[in-house]
Motif scaffolding. Structure first.
Motif, PDB file in Angstrom:
ATOM      1  N   SER A   1      -5.021  38.932 -52.438  1.00 26.75           N
ATOM      2  CA  SER A   1      -3.746  38.603 -53.079  1.00 26.75           C
ATOM      3  C   SER A   1      -3.756  39.028 -54.534  1.00 26.75           C
ATOM      4  O   SER A   1      -4.802  39.295 -55.126  1.00 26.75           O
TER       5      SER A   1
ATOM      6  N   ASN B   1      -5.422  38.420 -44.345  1.00 24.94           N
ATOM      7  CA  ASN B   1      -4.165  37.928 -44.888  1.00 24.94           C
ATOM      8  C   ASN B   1      -3.951  38.562 -46.255  1.00 24.94           C
ATOM      9  O   ASN B   1      -4.795  38.422 -47.149  1.00 24.94           O
TER      10      ASN B   1
ATOM     11  N   THR C   1      -1.305  38.976 -49.526  1.00 21.53           N
ATOM     12  CA  THR C   1      -0.125  38.467 -50.209  1.00 21.53           C
ATOM     13  C   THR C   1       0.142  39.327 -51.432  1.00 21.53           C
ATOM     14  O   THR C   1      -0.649  39.345 -52.380  1.00 21.53           O
TER      15      THR C   1
ATOM     16  N   ASN D   1      -1.953  40.143 -41.538  1.00 22.01           N
ATOM     17  CA  ASN D   1      -0.752  39.410 -41.910  1.00 22.01           C
ATOM     18  C   ASN D   1      -0.418  39.742 -43.359  1.00 22.01           C
ATOM     19  O   ASN D   1      -1.258  39.580 -44.246  1.00 22.01           O
TER      20      ASN D   1
ATOM     21  N   LYS E   1       2.453  39.335 -46.556  1.00 18.29           N
ATOM     22  CA  LYS E   1       3.651  38.759 -47.173  1.00 18.29           C
ATOM     23  C   LYS E   1       3.820  39.459 -48.509  1.00 18.29           C
ATOM     24  O   LYS E   1       2.893  39.496 -49.317  1.00 18.29           O
TER      25      LYS E   1
ATOM     26  N   GLY F   1       6.052  45.713 -47.252  1.00 17.02           N
ATOM     27  CA  GLY F   1       4.856  45.103 -46.685  1.00 17.02           C
ATOM     28  C   GLY F   1       3.684  46.055 -46.587  1.00 17.02           C
ATOM     29  O   GLY F   1       2.653  45.882 -47.247  1.00 17.02           O
TER      30      GLY F   1
ATOM     31  N   ASP G   1       6.043  39.832 -43.501  1.00 19.19           N
ATOM     32  CA  ASP G   1       7.179  39.108 -44.070  1.00 19.19           C
ATOM     33  C   ASP G   1       7.439  39.739 -45.432  1.00 19.19           C
ATOM     34  O   ASP G   1       6.718  39.471 -46.399  1.00 19.19           O
TER      35      ASP G   1
ATOM     36  N   GLU H   1      10.263  41.189 -48.501  1.00 16.91           N
ATOM     37  CA  GLU H   1      11.600  41.183 -49.075  1.00 16.91           C
ATOM     38  C   GLU H   1      12.244  42.563 -48.994  1.00 16.91           C
ATOM     39  O   GLU H   1      13.466  42.692 -48.938  1.00 16.91           O
TER      40      GLU H   1
ATOM     41  N   SER I   1      12.025  41.432 -42.435  1.00 24.27           N
ATOM     42  CA  SER I   1      12.185  42.209 -43.659  1.00 24.27           C
ATOM     43  C   SER I   1      13.579  42.045 -44.221  1.00 24.27           C
ATOM     44  O   SER I   1      14.553  41.880 -43.482  1.00 24.27           O
TER      45      SER I   1
END
Length: 755
Positions: free
Chosen positions: A146, A180, A182, A203, A205, A210, A227, A229, A257
């Motif tokens: 992240s 994961n 982010t 995954n 975000k 993405g 996920d 924006e 999205s």
């Protein structure tokens, strides 16, 4: 690492070639592009093995790290890798960076073995330089990467890195572990070169996109959740036609999205996989569409298409013109001017400017599910899509060879600027503005079910080659450009076994030759007599197509050709549209056609057809579900059908209909057979009311309750589609007032065995 995209892209029945400024679309070649044609993996891409003796270990702890082995150094909370080799990372780095800076262009193998990496003000993993970087997700481990919401750069001219995992080199993910990611600042995973996912559970975000590759984004397998924006997954190279593609062999994808779900700057190919995609909050968030009136337009560009309203619109088979049909003085049947003329004329300049601003803002947001700058090819897989914008979209060609596809769209279900070809699969478009749209649409096989608030199938799209090429190069939405571009010449020529569509920017070359584009006379074709039809084409050669439309059922700004398959059309119920709407001809030589809907703009097939058709107009609207039964004079069943919507006209074509046959049409009653999409097979029909008995006199027989009528070639309604409005959709008929071989219409019961 990958095979180049061919200079001439070929997809099944939609081969595209470009020569100079002329683009040709052929809808006859049986070819297909697959993942393996675009992507090849090397040993490094698939290597997941490592040992402690042959690797360097990096143990992360808070804001520090301990390096055991050669090739890497830890300082100031970050780790810099300067040599090719294998590096195994574990532990947690709370505010620091893993930097790969290998100047000899070797391969760096990073193994995430239970690692958590966070950087407050930059990318957590930054591949600054290397020949290739491979990130292995160690089996049985969960890893996290992240970044912070604000980056600190060396100067104002620097804007990279901008993703939690950022690579300037080829980047590959493999292994069976979990990662994961982010991206709090901007993007989740970005490669400025190739990005390949071989396997693993990933995954992401992200505050914007993405997963993003530049030259290509390839997925062989894996479980991927995004996920974002912005766009979910994408490729971005817009300067090299052989790059910028997305290729997917398989995997499981769950994408939400704000913008496009999966977007390729050039080609997008999916071989298999399970896809659950929601874009822009789903179809429920789509902006409201401008309602299309009975005379085309829709989307704000309607009107008379140049010239003045004709003085003879003709009357539909029921003898009454639609209420909004313009008269010679520009008023409708009620004596008032249509809102589309008087109201639009009074629009102030400030209102127009405001409307233009609103339109631009709305159309600038692309929230398509699968989007390709050039060809989109679906070879298989399972798709569940809820998109604010088009569900499947290509600025060039769309080809579907197989797959199980379920779509809910706020705009088009499937859209191709050029050729849309369906060779197989099961497609259910449960919600759309228009179901299928393309300049040339071909159904060779497969099962297609369309529900639309406007046209079910719309063959339209006169666009210039320059516009198409520019959009393909930039990956921009083609819809707005196609809507506002000046009319161009897309000529259609017929050759043995081949139909080609050519877009040419030279409008002076528009052909009016009787053997090319001139609207044929006779057979009740649409449009003004003597005017050229559009160049778009709808070909139905096999499979099944079921349409439930509020606008036109099948709409072609050019011609329709049907050689096989089964087509069922339900709707519209308003007299401003028709179950069939074509501007050229509808040549039918095989298959089954049932089209039930309103009668105001009803069209049948053309006299040039070799298979026979009955067009029945009832004296009043029939309720949805009321059976229509056709049998010959000997009681042999021809067809039993239960329309899904209210209807007053029905077009029926079957290989069982004879040009000189005697037939009876019944309304109501019941059938003990099995209904599929309203069409009954087997069983027995009984209890209906005989509406008419008649002798067929030609291969297109128009009938009402009194018997056979004559359908004259009248001026039809305008063609719609993408705001290009204006006249061109011939749909109105006149009745001669005479009958032939009519019989009593008293109620009688029929009890016959159905097929």
């Amino acid at each position: 690492m990958q095979h180049a995209v061919p200079a001439t892209n070929s997809t099944a029945n939609a081969a595209t070639s470009t020569t100079g400024s002329t683009k040709t679309v052929s809808v006859s070649e049986q070819t297909s592009v697959k993942y393996a044609d675009l992507v090849s993996l090397d040993a490094d891409d698939t290597n997941v093995s490592w040992s402690e003796t042959d690797s360097t270990t990096i143990k992360l702890s808070g804001k520090t790290a301990t390096v055991t082995g050669s090739g890497a150094k830890a300082a100031n909370g970050s780790v810099t890798i300067s040599e090719a080799g294998t590096y195994v990372l574990s532990g947690e780095l709370t505010d620091g960076q893993i930097v790969v800076n290998v100047t000899d262009k070797g391969t760096v193998h990073l193994v995430l073995n239970g690692a958590t990496i966070h950087d407050n003000d930059s990318a957590a993993i930054y591949i600054k330089e290397a020949g290739k970087a491979v990130i292995t997700l160690q089996e049985g481990t969960e890893n996290a990467v992240s970044d912070g919401t604000t980056y600190v750069y060396a100067d104002d001219a620097t804007d990279e890195p901008d993703a939690a995992i950022f690579s300037k080199a080829d980047l590959t993910f493999n292994g069976t572990g979990k990662l994961n990611v982010t991206g709090n600042y901007n993007e989740g995973i970005t490669s400025k070169d190739d990005l390949i996912i071989v396997s693993g559970t990933i995954n992401v975000k992200a505050a914007d996109d993405g997963i993003k590759g530049k030259d290509m984004l390839a997925v062989q397998e894996g479980t991927i959740t995004v996920d974002a924006e912005g766009d979910g997954m994408k490729s971005t190279n817009d300067t090299d036609a052989e790059k910028g593609f997305v290729a997917i062999a398989g995997g499981t994808f769950d994408i939400q999205s704000g913008n496009d779900g999966i977007q390729a700057e050039t080609a997008l190919v999916t071989d298999d996989g399970t896809f659950n995609i929601v874009t822009g909050g789903g179809s429920a968030n789509a902006p409201a569409k401008a309602e299309e009136g009975p005379f085309g337009g829709g989307g704000g560009g309607g009107g008379w298409g140049g010239g003045t309203p004709p003085t003879d619109m003709g009357t539909p088979p029921d003898g009454e013109p639609p209420a909004d049909m313009p008269a010679a003085d520009g008023t409708n049947a009620a004596g008032t001017a249509p809102a589309s003329s008087a109201d639009k004329a009074s629009t102030t300049a400030s209102d127009a400017d405001a409307a233009a601003t609103t339109t631009t803002e709305t159309e600038s947001t692309s929230a398509k599910a699968l989007k390709a700058g050039t060809d989109l090819t679906v070879n298989g897989g399972t798709y569940t899509i809820d998109s604010m914008d088009d569900s499947l979209h290509s600025n060039s060609n769309v080809t579907i060879n197989d797959g199980k596809i379920s779509l809910e769209s706020g705009d088009d279900g499937i859209h191709a600027d050029l050729a849309l070809t369906i060779n197989g699969g099961t497609i259910v478009i449960a919600k759309s503005y228009e179901g299928l749209e393309g300049a040339s649409i071909t159904l060779n096989d497969g099962d297609v079910d369309v529900t639309s608030s406007d046209d079910g199938v719309n063959a339209s799209g006169d666009i210039t080659a320059a516009t198409a090429d520019a959009e393909a190069a930039t990956g921009e939405d083609s819809t707005q450009a196609a809507d506002t571009a000046a009319a161009s010449n897309i000529s259609v020529t017929e050759t043995t076994g081949t139909t080609s569509t050519t877009a040419d920017t030279d409008q002076a070359d528009q052909s009016t030759d009787a053997n090319t584009n001139t609207r044929p006379q006779g057979g009740a074709p649409g449009g003004m007599p003597g005017e050229s039809a559009g160049n778009s084409e709808l070909h139905i050669n096999g499979g099944s197509l079921t349409v439930n439309a509020d606008g036109d059922g099948l709409d072609s700004n050019g011609s329709i050709y049907m050689t096989g398959g089964t087509v069922i059309v339900n709707g519209p119920t308003n007299d401003g549209n028709g179950p069939l709407d074509y501007d050229g001809t509808f040549e039918l030589s095989g298959g089954y056609l049932i089209a039930a809907g309103s009668s105001g703009m009803a069209q049948g097939t053309s006299e040039s057809s070799t298979q026979n058709t009955i067009v029945m107009t009832f004296p009043e609207t029939q309720k949805a579900g009321t059976l229509v039964h056709v049998q010959d004079s000997d009681g042999n069943n021809i067809l039993t059908f239960a329309p899904a919507k209210d209807y007053q006209s029905v077009v029926i074509s079957s290989p069982d209909l004879k040009e000189d046959g005697s037939y009876e049409i019944y309304s109501g009653g019941t059938s003990t057979g099995t209904a599929t999409d309203g069409l009954y097979t087997d069983g027995t029909y009984s209890g209906g009311t005989k509406v008419v008995a008649f002798q067929s006199t030609s291969n297109v027989t128009w009938v009402n309750e009194s018997g056979v009528t004559t359908a004259n070639t009248g001026m039809g309604g305008p063609g719609g589609g993408r705001g290009q409005g204006g006249f061109g959709g011939g749909r109105n008929r006149t009745e001669s007032g005479t009958t032939t071989d009519s019989t009593s219409t008293n109620a009688t019961d029929s009890d016959n065995s159905a097929k």
